[in-house]
Write a protein that holds these residues in place. Structure first.
Motif, PDB file in Angstrom:
ATOM      1  N   LYS A 292       0.789  -1.115  -0.041  1.00 17.41           N
ATOM      2  CA  LYS A 292      -0.029   0.012   0.077  1.00 17.41           C
ATOM      3  C   LYS A 292       0.953   1.442  -0.120  1.00 17.41           C
ATOM      4  O   LYS A 292       0.285   2.466  -0.390  1.00 17.41           O
ATOM      5  CB  LYS A 292      -1.003  -0.237   1.189  1.00 17.41           C
ATOM      6  N   LYS A 293       2.050   1.081   0.398  1.00 20.01           N
ATOM      7  CA  LYS A 293       3.208   2.276   0.198  1.00 20.01           C
ATOM      8  C   LYS A 293       3.269   2.742  -1.200  1.00 20.01           C
ATOM      9  O   LYS A 293       3.734   3.816  -1.550  1.00 20.01           O
ATOM     10  CB  LYS A 293       4.295   2.116   1.165  1.00 20.01           C
ATOM     11  N   LEU A 294       3.167   1.946  -2.043  1.00 16.51           N
ATOM     12  CA  LEU A 294       3.453   2.016  -3.480  1.00 16.51           C
ATOM     13  C   LEU A 294       2.346   3.041  -4.238  1.00 16.51           C
ATOM     14  O   LEU A 294       0.951   3.077  -3.604  1.00 16.51           O
ATOM     15  CB  LEU A 294       3.603   0.757  -4.365  1.00 16.51           C
ATOM     16  N   HIS A 295       2.650   3.859  -5.092  1.00 17.00           N
ATOM     17  CA  HIS A 295       1.638   4.590  -5.780  1.00 17.00           C
ATOM     18  C   HIS A 295       0.492   3.760  -6.467  1.00 17.00           C
ATOM     19  O   HIS A 295       1.029   2.693  -7.077  1.00 17.00           O
ATOM     20  CB  HIS A 295       2.334   5.413  -6.775  1.00 17.00           C
ATOM     21  N   ARG A 296      -0.602   4.179  -6.104  1.00 16.03           N
ATOM     22  CA  ARG A 296      -1.758   3.188  -6.711  1.00 16.03           C
ATOM     23  C   ARG A 296      -1.616   3.136  -8.178  1.00 16.03           C
ATOM     24  O   ARG A 296      -2.004   1.711  -8.679  1.00 16.03           O
ATOM     25  CB  ARG A 296      -3.136   4.223  -6.512  1.00 16.03           C
ATOM     26  N   PHE A 297      -1.234   3.885  -9.013  1.00 12.86           N
ATOM     27  CA  PHE A 297      -1.129   3.569 -10.567  1.00 12.86           C
ATOM     28  C   PHE A 297      -0.265   2.629 -10.616  1.00 12.86           C
ATOM     29  O   PHE A 297      -0.100   1.988 -11.532  1.00 12.86           O
ATOM     30  CB  PHE A 297      -0.880   5.065 -11.355  1.00 12.86           C
TER      31      PHE A 297
ATOM     32  N   LEU B 124       1.482  -2.910 -12.190  1.00  7.69           N
ATOM     33  CA  LEU B 124       2.105  -4.065 -11.975  1.00  7.69           C
ATOM     34  C   LEU B 124       0.860  -5.386 -11.749  1.00  7.69           C
ATOM     35  O   LEU B 124       1.282  -6.503 -12.337  1.00  7.69           O
ATOM     36  CB  LEU B 124       2.793  -4.250 -10.469  1.00  7.69           C
ATOM     37  N   TYR B 125       0.037  -5.286 -11.346  1.00  7.05           N
ATOM     38  CA  TYR B 125      -1.322  -6.085 -11.557  1.00  7.05           C
ATOM     39  C   TYR B 125      -1.576  -6.575 -12.965  1.00  7.05           C
ATOM     40  O   TYR B 125      -1.810  -7.628 -13.325  1.00  7.05           O
ATOM     41  CB  TYR B 125      -2.707  -5.414 -11.183  1.00  7.05           C
ATOM     42  N   VAL B 126      -1.539  -5.541 -13.871  1.00  7.77           N
ATOM     43  CA  VAL B 126      -2.106  -5.895 -15.337  1.00  7.77           C
ATOM     44  C   VAL B 126      -0.803  -6.129 -16.207  1.00  7.77           C
ATOM     45  O   VAL B 126      -1.214  -6.492 -17.368  1.00  7.77           O
ATOM     46  CB  VAL B 126      -2.879  -4.575 -15.977  1.00  7.77           C
ATOM     47  N   PHE B 127       0.329  -5.912 -15.868  1.00  5.64           N
ATOM     48  CA  PHE B 127       1.600  -6.264 -16.671  1.00  5.64           C
ATOM     49  C   PHE B 127       1.419  -7.488 -17.414  1.00  5.64           C
ATOM     50  O   PHE B 127       1.508  -7.546 -18.830  1.00  5.64           O
ATOM     51  CB  PHE B 127       2.908  -6.006 -15.949  1.00  5.64           C
ATOM     52  N   PRO B 128       1.390  -8.557 -16.638  1.00  6.49           N
ATOM     53  CA  PRO B 128       1.353  -9.853 -17.217  1.00  6.49           C
ATOM     54  C   PRO B 128       0.288  -9.979 -18.288  1.00  6.49           C
ATOM     55  O   PRO B 128       0.363 -10.608 -19.374  1.00  6.49           O
ATOM     56  CB  PRO B 128       1.141 -10.969 -16.295  1.00  6.49           C
ATOM     57  N   LEU B 129      -0.993  -9.532 -17.912  1.00  3.21           N
ATOM     58  CA  LEU B 129      -2.038  -9.515 -18.848  1.00  3.21           C
ATOM     59  C   LEU B 129      -1.770  -8.747 -20.270  1.00  3.21           C
ATOM     60  O   LEU B 129      -1.921  -9.126 -21.217  1.00  3.21           O
ATOM     61  CB  LEU B 129      -3.337  -9.081 -18.437  1.00  3.21           C
ATOM     62  N   ILE B 130      -1.090  -7.607 -20.117  1.00  5.37           N
ATOM     63  CA  ILE B 130      -0.709  -6.597 -21.153  1.00  5.37           C
ATOM     64  C   ILE B 130       0.356  -7.369 -22.069  1.00  5.37           C
ATOM     65  O   ILE B 130       0.036  -7.511 -23.553  1.00  5.37           O
ATOM     66  CB  ILE B 130      -0.024  -5.562 -20.807  1.00  5.37           C
ATOM     67  N   ILE B 131       1.112  -8.176 -21.530  1.00  8.62           N
ATOM     68  CA  ILE B 131       2.099  -9.031 -22.414  1.00  8.62           C
ATOM     69  C   ILE B 131       1.543 -10.036 -23.088  1.00  8.62           C
ATOM     70  O   ILE B 131       1.678 -10.327 -24.315  1.00  8.62           O
ATOM     71  CB  ILE B 131       3.366  -9.697 -21.537  1.00  8.62           C
TER      72      ILE B 131
END
Length: 208
Positions: free
Chosen positions: A85-90, A95-102
């Motif tokens: 949660k310390k990371l910026h939301r965007f 990071l969540y959608v990266f594998p899906l993008i690939i």
């Protein structure tokens, strides 16, 4: 993309993977028991990101499979340790959608290019199967760690994690030799030493 750049990405990932093990190893040796520093998971996620890209650039299904299975477990451990949660939301969303993008990018005319992955003349099908089995065994260590940590409500690395690590790493070394992949070979040779040492540390701590 030139081979030197592809291998640079792969070696960068393995250096990060080796660094996390080295840090974990040093901290464990200091207290004579296995510990799980936050940096272990931070480096794991970054290294997984790079190795997934490396696997995609090499059309290596086994590497991609191994990383996509553990990628979200790294994120979960960062959540358990309160860092996520310390990371910026965007950045978290990326990071969540990266594998899906690939995976989406590998579609060809709205149809997944299975021929590119499973009929790669550089990697026979039997070798893809061996590599996939090796990655699955290696990945089971984090599934086991995830379940164990959820029960304990803290991020820990139990004995079963290191046993599966050593077993899976041995299989991946065999795959790397047959695949002639210096990135996988170099990373897992070092990793195997750390896995065995952690097994010994846990055994010794139980006898004390």
């Amino acid at each position: 993309m030139s081979d030197w750049l592809v291998y640079s990405i792969g070696f960068s990932a393995q250096i990060l993977f080796s660094s996390r093990l080295l840090i974990q190893w040093i901290q464990s040796e200091k207290v004579k028991k296995v510990v799980t520093p936050l940096l272990f998971w931070q480096l794991s996620l970054l290294a997984s990101f790079l190795l997934f890209v490396y696997g995609w650039l090499r059309d290596d299904f086994a590497i991609m499979l191994g990383q996509v299975l553990t990628y979200f477990i790294y994120i979960r451990n960062l959540q358990i340790q309160g860092f996520w949660k310390k990371l910026h939301r965007f950045f978290r969303i990326f990071l969540y959608v990266f594998p899906l993008i690939i995976f989406w990018y590998t579609y060809n005319n709205n149809q997944f290019d299975l021929e590119r992955v499973f009929q790669n003349e550089d990697i026979p099908l039997w070798l893809i199967i061996l590599g996939s089995i090796a990655q699955i065994v290696f990945t089971l260590r984090f599934i086991y760690q995830w379940i164990y940590s959820e029960k304990k409500k803290e991020s820990v690395l139990p004995m079963g994690f290191w046993i599966l690590s050593a077993t899976g790493s041995s299989l991946i070394i065999c795959y790397a030799i047959l695949r002639k992949d210096p990135v996988l070979f170099t990373g897992h040779i070092f990793g195997s030493i750390v896995y065995i040492r952690n097994i010994l540390l846990i055994k010794n701590s139980k006898h004390e």
